[in-house]
Write a protein that holds these residues in place. Structure first.
Motif, PDB file in Angstrom:
ATOM      1  N   LEU A 175      30.378  36.708  46.588  1.00  0.00           N
ATOM      2  CA  LEU A 175      31.542  37.469  47.054  1.00  0.00           C
ATOM      3  C   LEU A 175      32.304  38.062  45.870  1.00  0.00           C
ATOM      4  O   LEU A 175      32.650  39.254  45.878  1.00  0.00           O
ATOM      5  CB  LEU A 175      32.452  36.569  47.887  1.00  0.00           C
ATOM      6  N   VAL A 176      32.552  37.254  44.848  1.00  0.00           N
ATOM      7  CA  VAL A 176      33.294  37.733  43.680  1.00  0.00           C
ATOM      8  C   VAL A 176      32.507  38.830  42.967  1.00  0.00           C
ATOM      9  O   VAL A 176      33.072  39.880  42.600  1.00  0.00           O
ATOM     10  CB  VAL A 176      33.614  36.560  42.724  1.00  0.00           C
ATOM     11  N   LEU A 177      31.204  38.628  42.770  1.00  0.00           N
ATOM     12  CA  LEU A 177      30.387  39.662  42.120  1.00  0.00           C
ATOM     13  C   LEU A 177      30.346  40.943  42.947  1.00  0.00           C
ATOM     14  O   LEU A 177      30.373  42.053  42.392  1.00  0.00           O
ATOM     15  CB  LEU A 177      28.976  39.142  41.861  1.00  0.00           C
ATOM     16  N   GLY A 178      30.282  40.806  44.262  1.00  0.00           N
ATOM     17  CA  GLY A 178      30.294  41.990  45.117  1.00  0.00           C
ATOM     18  C   GLY A 178      31.593  42.758  45.013  1.00  0.00           C
ATOM     19  O   GLY A 178      31.597  44.003  44.931  1.00  0.00           O
ATOM     20  N   VAL A 179      32.716  42.036  44.978  1.00  0.00           N
ATOM     21  CA  VAL A 179      34.020  42.705  44.850  1.00  0.00           C
ATOM     22  C   VAL A 179      34.138  43.365  43.479  1.00  0.00           C
ATOM     23  O   VAL A 179      34.626  44.505  43.369  1.00  0.00           O
ATOM     24  CB  VAL A 179      35.165  41.693  45.092  1.00  0.00           C
ATOM     25  N   LEU A 180      33.677  42.689  42.435  1.00  0.00           N
ATOM     26  CA  LEU A 180      33.735  43.288  41.095  1.00  0.00           C
ATOM     27  C   LEU A 180      32.855  44.534  41.000  1.00  0.00           C
ATOM     28  O   LEU A 180      33.268  45.552  40.418  1.00  0.00           O
ATOM     29  CB  LEU A 180      33.312  42.265  40.040  1.00  0.00           C
ATOM     30  N   CYS A 181      31.665  44.483  41.554  1.00  0.00           N
ATOM     31  CA  CYS A 181      30.780  45.656  41.533  1.00  0.00           C
ATOM     32  C   CYS A 181      31.367  46.807  42.333  1.00  0.00           C
ATOM     33  O   CYS A 181      31.310  47.975  41.908  1.00  0.00           O
ATOM     34  CB  CYS A 181      29.398  45.282  42.071  1.00  0.00           C
ATOM     35  N   LEU A 182      31.924  46.495  43.480  1.00  0.00           N
ATOM     36  CA  LEU A 182      32.544  47.544  44.292  1.00  0.00           C
ATOM     37  C   LEU A 182      33.730  48.164  43.568  1.00  0.00           C
ATOM     38  O   LEU A 182      33.904  49.395  43.575  1.00  0.00           O
ATOM     39  CB  LEU A 182      32.978  46.967  45.645  1.00  0.00           C
TER      40      LEU A 182
END
Length: 150
Positions: free
Chosen positions: A113-120
């Protein structure tokens, strides 16, 4: 008794050839602790082993699937694997290992979730600067020296 020996115990009539208790003479003022109609209560004081039912925690399978689909899929696949292992361990009754796999699934889901938010967030920032650069090219102005245009 059948053999005539007063010390021999007849296994088929053990203890039943004794005179009744009420026919024996008791000292004056003595009374039975319980009346003849009262029931005898037998208490088992031996401790019995207690089985404590372990509580089944969440296996994080559904959040792991959503994290795989909408966030960072490589970490999400690992989270799904840990969640499936947690569920199978719980089904086998191995609550200790099930809890460990459940914690791993939770951690991997949150990392995804954190990596997805950072990538987005990085993609959005990149697109904002890209659009700003395209707008500057159309108008003929350039920003030199400062890549962020501030």
């Amino acid at each position: 008794m059948s053999s005539g020996n007063k010390y021999e115990v007849d296994p088929y009539n053990a203890g039943y050839d004794q005179p009744p208790v009420h026919s024996q003479r008791q000292p004056p003022g003595y009374s039975y602790p319980m009346s003849r109609s009262a029931a005898n209560i037998v208490v088992n004081s031996a401790s019995t082993p207690r089985v404590v039912a372990a509580q089944r925690e969440s296996d994080w399978l559904v959040p792991a699937v959503f994290a795989c689909l909408f966030c960072c899929w490589p970490v999400g696949v690992c989270a799904i694997n840990a969640a499936v292992n947690a569920r199978s361990r719980y089904d086998e009754g191995d609550y200790e290992n099930g809890r460990d796999y459940s914690r791993s699934a939770k951690q991997l889901t949150l990392i995804s979730l954190v990596l997805g938010v950072l990538c987005l967030t990085a993609v959005i920032i990149f697109q904002v600067f890209r659009v700003k650069e395209l707008m500057n090219e159309r108008t003929g102005t350039t920003t030199t020296g400062n890549p962020f245009g501030i």
